[in-house]
Scaffold this active site. Structure first.
Site, PDB file in Angstrom:
ATOM      1  N   HIS A   1      57.100  30.734  46.521  1.00 23.55           N
ATOM      2  CA  HIS A   1      57.636  31.952  47.146  1.00 23.55           C
ATOM      3  C   HIS A   1      56.483  32.748  47.774  1.00 23.55           C
ATOM      4  O   HIS A   1      56.552  33.152  48.942  1.00 23.55           O
ATOM      5  CB  HIS A   1      58.364  32.776  46.081  1.00 23.55           C
ATOM      6  CG  HIS A   1      58.807  34.136  46.516  1.00 23.55           C
ATOM      7  ND1 HIS A   1      60.133  34.511  46.591  1.00 23.55           N
ATOM      8  CD2 HIS A   1      58.105  35.249  46.879  1.00 23.55           C
ATOM      9  CE1 HIS A   1      60.231  35.749  47.001  1.00 23.55           C
ATOM     10  NE2 HIS A   1      58.996  36.236  47.174  1.00 23.55           N
ATOM     11  N   GLU A   2      55.440  32.963  46.993  1.00 21.90           N
ATOM     12  CA  GLU A   2      54.307  33.742  47.516  1.00 21.90           C
ATOM     13  C   GLU A   2      53.610  33.001  48.643  1.00 21.90           C
ATOM     14  O   GLU A   2      53.147  33.623  49.613  1.00 21.90           O
ATOM     15  CB  GLU A   2      53.322  34.063  46.398  1.00 21.90           C
ATOM     16  CG  GLU A   2      53.917  34.805  45.209  1.00 21.90           C
ATOM     17  CD  GLU A   2      54.714  36.043  45.592  1.00 21.90           C
ATOM     18  OE1 GLU A   2      54.288  36.752  46.528  1.00 21.90           O
ATOM     19  OE2 GLU A   2      55.753  36.292  44.965  1.00 21.90           O
TER      20      GLU A   2
END
Length: 860
Positions: A325-326
């Site tokens: 996600h990051e």
């Protein structure tokens, strides 16, 4: 102290500022040399901003800073008077081209906002990290605190020698020195002398590519570091994985690095845009308010992802999904950034979708979409049924509203809708649109239309109509199957009042029993649904599953025959994603009062012990416990608590030794035992070594604390026993768990002390505040804490005015009274119509949760 009015930046005023100013460069110098000294509560910070001004729009502006003081302001080489209200520095006399230097003192944080300082109880070492989103970089440096004023940032940091000092870019120089005696003022914003010999270092970092202030970052301290690299097509990216030294033995860096390398390969191919930020450090930091933060080149994560004891495969999958996600943010959010927080979804929705997609397709965690369907979307469904729900593309008028929009709509609903968008335009067209979007807007700021233009060109579909239906509306559709007297079936779509039916692309699948009595697909149809009734040409079957494959965002109901089937044979459904959709349908029906909570709990007791997907199991265990405390009728709750505890306890011993399922059931046992003491003696014996411990169960520090807290909450363990446990585990996690255990004791004076401490002790860190609140509420003892209900409503407005929004939010949510009446909260809302909108939103949401609890209990 800043005033709320000056700290709460509005969209209109920041839009005017970015129209008048063009920021070019920022140089930030931080003096962190005295950070290990507990008496040093502040640090020096000097910022030089280089920017152009459109003088036709005026010759004055303001710079954002929240700290102790401003020592000097110099504009174009001339000292000017300091005009500072605690949040804004007013600057007049601008020229067409400006250099503005502000020397100030920042304040070390214990709330996880700005420059957070932590002292490790294991070895006494000091650790620093920054956390800024959405608007806390102004707690560390003077800046233009808005995402559409990007700059090339250069950081210089003075810190103790021997520390790791990190920023978004690699360092270009590091010099050491030793200061002793009364050395006078440090070079930046320091007024107190250094009184002891100290070896120090000065680290200068390379300028960044253009960044918004909220994704710059600094990490400093004696962190343990593991190095690696990723290479593709002539590009080599240095990788670093860091954590506190006392956690180094628990850091499984190899797996983290493997996922990181897999992700870089996946996104580089998917986006056809090379990773632009030079290096990729990932730091696991203490007392973190978030799961992680996408600072380019320096991603920070909660230490909860460093598993210091036994861990389930679901925990590893969750960490992998967060890592990816990051990483998706390196493109969606960092390379191209939303202009203002209205379009927060342009980064968070995409990162949530891309994180799950990359986890499923690039790592060993191929069931990531199962977790997404059952857990992430549950968050979205809950948020989207509140009266405060909002469109994915939201109307964010100020920073307080932005802070609260990091929610299930922006993340999980947005990601679910993107999954539907991919089905609508086609995967190839979707990714080609993303590639064009990055090339067109690299290092810039965008709005919704900038992305839609690209997707329309690549797909040829009417994406704007799709956007109006999905991104610019609120609420969740409910899909059901109706059968008339002649056996004809239709899929019905119901929506919230005032909303129109949405277009859905989904599969409807029939499941029937095989010769071995397994439920497997026998037929399936794909439907485009855009109205409230759509004909279904699929033969009836023991189980008919709407939204098979989880392509769309909607609650689905099970028809009567399907419900009967899953009540008897849910374990025979072999596909974990299909089971996840069934479990989700059961839970949504329970929350809506359509399926009695007791019936849901019977299904959970029957089939949770047979659930083989540990991610699904974790959701079911949490939902069952929640249903007992919130949805079961009051006169049935004691019996349901006992039945659930017995199932949990027995299943721990029946589970495969050492499995993730066994660990999940052990944790569920500890949770259940906080409200029912039937197994208190067994748990006490397990902890002191005199009783039976399930084969293969790792009775590690975290599980021991959970079990001990169950005993303290039910009055079967003392403060002395909690103190003894702290001696066994005198770590950061142990200290926090000790705070919770002490506050959980069912004694009037303990509850009163916890209540007072939560509201008034400003020395509590963010984690210790949560532990105090959790302890206060532990055991479900309304008989002991109901007397504080009225005081809660007396306190919340002052807390919102005087505490940071992060701390105030924890107080407002964590201590909201779970009463049997809506009258107190309705009275507060009536009497406080002039309260800050963000506070009113939180109280309104808590009222809705309570109203649902009361409503569902009545229909049992």
């Amino acid at each position: 102290m800043s005033s709320n009015a000056s700290a709460n930046l509005s969209r209109s005023e920041t839009t005017a500022r970015s129209a008048a100013l063009t920021l070019r460069r920022a140089h930030v110098e931080l003096d962190l040399r005295r950070a290990p000294d507990a008496a040093a509560t502040t640090f020096g910070t000097t910022t030089t901003l280089e920017f152009d001004a459109d003088l036709e729009r005026g010759g004055a502006t303001w710079v954002d800073f929240i700290g102790e003081s401003i020592e000097s302001v110099t504009l174009n080489g001339v000292d000017v008077p300091v005009q500072y209200d605690g949040a804004r520095i007013q600057v007049a006399g601008l020229a067409a081209s400006n250099s503005l230097t502000i020397v100030a003192r920042g304040v070390y944080s214990r709330s996880g906002e700005g420059m957070h300082r932590f002292v490790d109880p294991v070895d006494g070492e000091t650790y620093l990290y920054t956390q800024y989103e959405p608007a806390d970089s102004r707690r560390v440096m003077a800046c233009f605190e808005q995402p559409d004023m990007k700059a090339r940032f250069t950081f210089t940091v003075h810190a103790p020698a021997g520390w790791q000092v990190l920023s978004n870019q690699s360092s270009v120089s590091s010099t050491s020195s030793t200061e002793s005696g009364e050395s006078g003022h440090a070079t930046v914003g320091t007024t107190e002398p250094r009184t002891a010999s100290a070896a120090t270092q000065t680290v200068e970092f390379a300028p960044t590519l253009p960044l918004s202030s909220y994704i710059t970052a600094i990490v400093a301290g004696p962190y343990h570091r593991v190095d690696a690299e990723w290479t593709r097509g002539g590009q080599t990216i240095p990788l670093g994985v860091l954590c506190r030294a006392s956690l180094a033995e628990h850091l499984d860096a190899d797996e983290i690095i493997e996922v990181t390398q897999q992700g870089l390969g996946f996104f580089t191919d998917a986006f056809d845009y090379a990773y632009p930020w030079g290096k990729y450090d990932q730091v696991f930091v203490p007392e973190y308010n978030l799961g992680a933060m996408e600072n380019p080149g320096l991603v920070t994560f909660t230490e909860k992802y460093v598993f210091r004891g036994a861990s389930t495969e679901a925990q590893h999958e969750g960490r992998a999904s967060t890592i990816l996600h990051e990483m998706a943010h390196m493109w969606f959010g960092d390379l191209v950034t939303m202009r203002w927080w209205d379009d927060l979804w342009l980064k968070e929705s995409f990162a949530d979708y891309m994180g799950s997609l990359a986890t499923a397709e690039a790592t060993r965690f191929s069931d990531a979409w199962v977790t997404f369907a059952n857990r992430r979307k549950a968050w979205a469904y809950t948020q989207d049924q509140l009266p405060t729900t909002h469109p994915i593309v939201a109307d964010i008028v100020d920073l307080e509203a932005a802070k609260l929009n990091f929610d299930g709509i922006t993340y999980a609903k947005g990601a679910a809708v993107l999954k539907q968008l991919v089905a609508f335009v086609g995967r190839d067209a979707f990714f080609e649109g993303a590639r064009r979007y990055f090339r067109a807007h690299a290092f810039g700021n965008t709005t919704l239309d900038d992305l839609l233009v690209q997707l329309e060109e690549t797909s040829g579909r009417d994406v704007r109509a799709w956007s109006r239906a999905w991104l610019e509306t609120t609420g969740v559709s409910t899909l059901d199957i109706e059968t008339d007297a002649d056996g004809r079936r239709v899929v019905t779509q119901s929506v919230a009042p005032g909303e129109q039916p949405r277009p859905h692309r989904l599969a409807v699948t029939a499941y029937d029993f095989t010769d071995s009595m397994q439920l497997e697909r026998t037929d399936s149809v794909e439907l485009d649904i855009s109205s409230d009734r759509t004909a279904l040409s699929l033969a009836a079957a023991p189980l008919t599953l709407l939204n098979d494959g989880d392509l769309t965002y909607a609650k689905v109901r099970l028809d009567d025959r399907s419900l009967t089937t899953v009540e008897g044979f849910l374990d025979r459904l072999t596909d974990p994603l299909a089971r996840g959709i069934v479990w989700s349908a059961l839970w949504n029906a329970t929350r809506d009062g359509v399926l009695p909570a007791a019936r849901y709990l019977t299904i959970a007791r029957s089939f949770a012990p047979l659930e083989t997907n540990v991610g699904l199991l974790g959701s079911v265990l949490a939902n069952a416990a929640f249903a007992i405390e919130h949805y079961v009728a009051d006169d049935e709750r004691t019996a349901q608590r006992r039945m659930w505890l017995d199932i949990c306890w027995n299943t721990v011993f029946m589970s495969r030794p050492g499995s993730g399922e066994q660990l999940a059931w052990a944790r569920a046992t500890a949770s259940a035992a906080t409200v029912d003491d039937a197994h208190a003696a067994d748990i006490a014996a397990m902890l002191d070594g005199s009783g039976r411990i399930p084969d293969g169960l790792a009775l590690d520090a975290d599980l021991r604390w959970m079990l001990l807290t169950a005993l303290t909450a039910t009055g079967h363990a003392t403060a002395a026993e909690a103190d003894a446990e702290l001696q066994r585990d005198n770590t950061a996690s142990g200290v926090t768990a000790h705070v919770k255990a002490l506050a959980s004791r069912p004694e009037a004076e303990v509850k009163d002390a916890a209540w007072r401490s939560a509201w008034t002790d400003t020395r509590l860190t963010n984690d210790h505040l949560d532990a105090t609140i959790d302890g206060f509420r532990a055991g479900g003892r309304r008989d002991m804490i109901a007397e504080y209900d009225a005081e809660y409503f007396d306190r919340i407005r002052l807390a919102w005015q005087t505490r940071s929004i992060e701390i105030a939010r924890r107080l407002v949510l964590g201590l909201f009274p779970a009463s049997e009446s809506l009258e107190p909260v309705d009275a507060w809302l009536t009497d406080n119509v002039d309260a800050p909108a963000a506070l009113v939103r939180l109280v309104t949401e808590q009222r809705d949760h309570l109203a649902r609890d009361l409503r569902v209990r009545e229909v049992q």
